[in-house]
Design a protein around this motif. Structure first.
Motif, PDB file in Angstrom:
ATOM      1  N   UNK A  96       0.843  -1.197   0.000  1.00 52.84           N
ATOM      2  CA  UNK A  96       0.000   0.000   0.000  1.00 52.84           C
ATOM      3  C   UNK A  96       0.872   1.239   0.000  1.00 52.84           C
ATOM      4  N   UNK A  97       0.598   2.133  -0.945  1.00 53.06           N
ATOM      5  CA  UNK A  97       1.320   3.407  -1.028  1.00 53.06           C
ATOM      6  C   UNK A  97       0.511   4.556  -0.426  1.00 53.06           C
ATOM      7  N   UNK A  98      -0.780   4.530  -0.563  1.00 51.63           N
ATOM      8  CA  UNK A  98      -1.641   5.565   0.008  1.00 51.63           C
ATOM      9  C   UNK A  98      -2.969   4.955   0.435  1.00 51.63           C
ATOM     10  N   UNK A  99      -3.574   5.534   1.455  1.00 49.63           N
ATOM     11  CA  UNK A  99      -4.841   4.994   1.972  1.00 49.63           C
ATOM     12  C   UNK A  99      -5.691   6.143   2.499  1.00 49.63           C
ATOM     13  N   UNK A 100      -6.999   5.949   2.382  1.00 49.93           N
ATOM     14  CA  UNK A 100      -7.962   6.894   2.941  1.00 49.93           C
ATOM     15  C   UNK A 100      -9.175   6.107   3.415  1.00 49.93           C
ATOM     16  N   UNK A 101      -9.680   6.484   4.595  1.00 49.61           N
ATOM     17  CA  UNK A 101     -10.756   5.733   5.241  1.00 49.61           C
ATOM     18  C   UNK A 101     -11.931   6.680   5.497  1.00 49.61           C
ATOM     19  N   UNK A 102     -13.131   6.188   5.208  1.00 52.78           N
ATOM     20  CA  UNK A 102     -14.368   6.922   5.500  1.00 52.78           C
ATOM     21  C   UNK A 102     -15.235   6.043   6.389  1.00 52.78           C
ATOM     22  N   UNK A 103     -15.698   6.615   7.505  1.00 45.04           N
ATOM     23  CA  UNK A 103     -16.512   5.878   8.456  1.00 45.04           C
ATOM     24  C   UNK A 103     -17.908   6.500   8.543  1.00 45.04           C
ATOM     25  N   UNK A 104     -18.888   5.641   8.651  1.00 45.63           N
ATOM     26  CA  UNK A 104     -20.270   6.065   8.889  1.00 45.63           C
ATOM     27  C   UNK A 104     -20.752   5.312  10.123  1.00 45.63           C
ATOM     28  N   UNK A 105     -20.786   6.025  11.252  1.00 46.04           N
ATOM     29  CA  UNK A 105     -21.197   5.419  12.516  1.00 46.04           C
ATOM     30  C   UNK A 105     -22.500   6.095  12.941  1.00 46.04           C
ATOM     31  N   UNK A 106     -23.640   5.428  12.785  1.00 45.01           N
ATOM     32  CA  UNK A 106     -24.920   6.057  13.158  1.00 45.01           C
ATOM     33  C   UNK A 106     -25.041   6.227  14.669  1.00 45.01           C
ATOM     34  N   UNK A 107     -25.852   7.180  15.052  1.00 40.31           N
ATOM     35  CA  UNK A 107     -26.067   7.419  16.467  1.00 40.31           C
ATOM     36  C   UNK A 107     -26.945   6.316  17.065  1.00 40.31           C
ATOM     37  N   UNK A 108     -26.757   6.127  18.356  1.00 36.39           N
ATOM     38  CA  UNK A 108     -27.540   5.099  19.045  1.00 36.39           C
ATOM     39  C   UNK A 108     -28.981   5.581  19.237  1.00 36.39           C
ATOM     40  N   UNK A 109     -29.916   4.647  19.079  1.00 38.21           N
ATOM     41  CA  UNK A 109     -31.343   4.952  19.218  1.00 38.21           C
ATOM     42  C   UNK A 109     -31.921   4.115  20.358  1.00 38.21           C
ATOM     43  N   UNK A 110     -33.126   4.448  20.732  1.00 39.29           N
ATOM     44  CA  UNK A 110     -33.753   3.793  21.876  1.00 39.29           C
ATOM     45  C   UNK A 110     -34.182   2.368  21.545  1.00 39.29           C
ATOM     46  N   UNK A 111     -34.770   2.156  20.377  1.00 31.78           N
ATOM     47  CA  UNK A 111     -35.280   0.836  19.995  1.00 31.78           C
ATOM     48  C   UNK A 111     -34.284   0.143  19.066  1.00 31.78           C
ATOM     49  N   UNK A 112     -34.115  -1.125  19.303  1.00 34.00           N
ATOM     50  CA  UNK A 112     -33.125  -1.887  18.534  1.00 34.00           C
ATOM     51  C   UNK A 112     -33.518  -2.024  17.075  1.00 34.00           C
ATOM     52  N   UNK A 113     -34.848  -2.132  16.810  1.00 30.56           N
ATOM     53  CA  UNK A 113     -35.258  -2.289  15.413  1.00 30.56           C
ATOM     54  C   UNK A 113     -34.991  -1.030  14.593  1.00 30.56           C
ATOM     55  N   UNK A 114     -34.754   0.091  15.257  1.00 34.38           N
ATOM     56  CA  UNK A 114     -34.462   1.336  14.529  1.00 34.38           C
ATOM     57  C   UNK A 114     -32.972   1.563  14.319  1.00 34.38           C
ATOM     58  N   UNK A 115     -32.146   0.680  14.858  1.00 39.75           N
ATOM     59  CA  UNK A 115     -30.695   0.860  14.718  1.00 39.75           C
ATOM     60  C   UNK A 115     -30.250   0.574  13.281  1.00 39.75           C
ATOM     61  N   UNK A 116     -29.221   1.279  12.871  1.00 42.61           N
ATOM     62  CA  UNK A 116     -28.609   1.077  11.556  1.00 42.61           C
ATOM     63  C   UNK A 116     -27.176   0.595  11.740  1.00 42.61           C
ATOM     64  N   UNK A 117     -26.767  -0.253  10.858  1.00 41.21           N
ATOM     65  CA  UNK A 117     -25.427  -0.838  10.969  1.00 41.21           C
ATOM     66  C   UNK A 117     -24.369   0.178  10.556  1.00 41.21           C
ATOM     67  N   UNK A 118     -23.219   0.134  11.227  1.00 37.73           N
ATOM     68  CA  UNK A 118     -22.089   0.993  10.868  1.00 37.73           C
ATOM     69  C   UNK A 118     -21.411   0.458   9.601  1.00 37.73           C
TER      70      UNK A 118
END
Length: 514
Positions: free
Chosen positions: A148-170
């Motif tokens: 690897x000569x160069x790298x760039x990382x993008x993260x999408x971490x959703x906020x925590x919600x009250x109900x589990x069925x409303x959670x989105x995967x990171x």
């Protein structure tokens, strides 16, 4: 003093005798040699530049160039200003000096973003900064991989919600710039996926997407477990076949010559996972487990002793063996080997022209080669293995193969070439100067001597003297001892010419005395 003045006078006489074209030629050659030596010395003394830093950001490159100007260090820029080169002999000192001043500041921002405390920052900005720092640290870690000569990382971490069925995967996205000639292996891609997933809470490796700088998708996260297992089994089968084929071909080529054998192997592997429990009884081998004896006595009316009766019961245990067997995956079920061997090349001369003909190998030789291949691949009759070695003539270009060799460490041909060029130029200059001096010596030696001028007629002597009028008198060039010897020799020569009879008698007397 006379010898010191001799060389300049001879040079002056030599240049006087040269024509105008000869003078111009000599001057041009001398000037060319001097200019060539100066240019060569300048070229040799020119510093060799090496890479100081590469893949720099614009801010880092600007600060480093400013520092190099302050230190009066020559530099050059390449790759659009991203790469800075300095003289090779100064590269380490310059790098350490710039590191002491905190340069280059990494273009990838990590946890040093929190080194400075900013009052009044909102929670939203703090979260953004945390994501930036985490992305930078992951990019730095990925850059430690050789390919690897160069790298760039993008993260999408959703906020925590009250109900589990409303959670989105990171999710995460990684873009890699690979070094030329170093493809990224599938195992390395999986390693990067698990590295990123393990660094983020709630992130699965399946949600990490990796692409290269050309937009080619490197990670295949949609692959099912069955497909992944099948791919692994296929890779294992290929490795087994390649190993056996290379082993057999290497052995054959050591016998029939390089390029005269070709081997292909097909291996049938057993990928079933079997667990077996065996319970075996051996009736021939028994052991006493328990033994019970009973004795019964009967009393009598008379005075005789009471009667008694006894019985014994023996229990035997049959020998039993219990085995729990787990068979390994990838066991070889069957092997098929197909090998082709070229004929024996023989040079034949026909009609004055030499041609190469291939002669079929004998059956005895083919049998021996077949036995060697069988032993090499581990031939097993129980598995119904097959080995076929055939003698066929290869094509005309069978031996003209393009081999790719591993690159060896580079040699500094530039430095050796420069030194060799300098030595050749110096030798050439010495040879030219020597040639000019030899030519001047030959011309000086061809000048008529004073005695020959005296023996010539008056007119010829005057003309010859007119030709050499620029030469100094012989008396000025000779030392006092040489002049004294010349005068003595002249007196003796004159006496001999005037009195030949007395001279002969004197010589006889000297010979008789000896």
């Amino acid at each position: 003093m006379a010898s010191q003045r001799q060389v300049p006078d001879q040079l002056a006489a030599f240049f006087t005798r040269l024509s105008l074209s000869q003078k111009l030629t000599l001057a041009g050659v001398t000037a060319g040699v001097i200019v060539g030596i100066i240019a060569l010395v300048t070229f040799v003394n020119k510093p060799t530049f090496a890479t100081l830093f590469s893949n720099l950001g614009e801010q880092d490159a600007s600060k480093i160039v400013e520092k190099l100007k302050e230190k009066a260090i020559p530099y050059t820029l390449e790759d659009g200003g991203k790469t800075i080169l300095v003289p090779k002999q100064q590269i380490y000192d310059t790098r350490l000096a710039l590191a002491g001043e905190g340069l280059p500041q990494s273009s990838v921002i990590g946890y040093e973003l929190f080194d400075r405390t900013n009052l009044g920052v909102s929670d939203f900005v703090q979260k953004i900064n945390y994501h930036r720092a985490l992305e930078g640290e992951l990019a730095r870690t990925i850059l430690q991989i050789d390919e690897v000569e160069g790298a760039r990382v993008h993260l999408v971490v959703p906020e925590k919600v009250l109900f589990k069925e409303d959670e989105k995967a990171a999710t995460a996205s990684v873009i890699l710039k690979l070094k030329s000639g170093k493809p990224l292996r599938h195992e390395t891609v999986k390693g990067i996926s698990h590295l990123v997933a393990s660094s983020i809470e709630g992130l699965d490796a399946e949600n990490v997407t990796i692409v290269d700088s050309r937009g080619v998708l490197l990670s295949d996260n949609k692959e099912s477990g069955l497909a992944s297992t099948t791919s692994t089994q296929y890779e294992l089968q290929q490795k087994v076949e390649t190993y056996l084929a290379q082993k057999a071909q290497s052995m054959l080529e050591s016998v029939v010559g390089s390029g005269n054998a070709l081997v292909q192997v097909t291996a049938d592997l057993d990928f079933r996972q079997v667990e077996r429990t065996l319970e075996q009884y051996d009736p021939e081998n028994t052991a006493i487990r328990s033994e019970q004896t009973q004795e019964e006595k009967t009393p009598r009316s008379d005075s005789s002793a009471p009667g008694s009766r006894s019985s014994a019961t023996t229990n035997y245990e049959v020998n039993k063996t219990v085995e729990h067997i787990i068979e390994n995956l990838g066991n070889v079920k069957r092997i098929s080997v197909a090998a082709v061997v070229n004929g024996v090349s023989k040079t034949v001369e026909r009609d004055g022209q030499k041609t190469v003909e291939l002669t079929p190998r004998t059956q005895d030789e083919m049998t021996k080669l077949t036995d060697l291949v069988k032993k090499c691949v581990g031939f097993n009759v129980v598995r119904n293995d097959e080995v076929s070695v055939t003698n066929l003539s290869f094509g005309a270009n069978g031996n003209d193969q393009d081999f790719v060799y591993k690159q060896t460490p580079g040699v500094d041909w530039y430095g050796w070439g420069t030194k060799g060029l300098l030595v050749v130029a110096m030798l050439g200059a010495v040879m030219i100067v020597r040639s000019l001096l030899n030519r001047m010596r030959i011309r000086l030696a061809s000048l008529p001597s004073v005695e020959s001028l005296a023996a010539q007629p008056a007119g010829a002597a005057l003309r010859a003297r007119h030709d050499v009028q620029s030469l100094p008198p012989p008396e000025e060039e000779m030392s006092e001892q040489a002049q004294l010897r010349n005068r003595r020799r002249d007196r003796v020569t004159g006496y001999i010419k005037q009195n030949p009879n007395e001279t002969s008698r004197l010589l006889k007397v000297w010979l008789a005395e000896d």
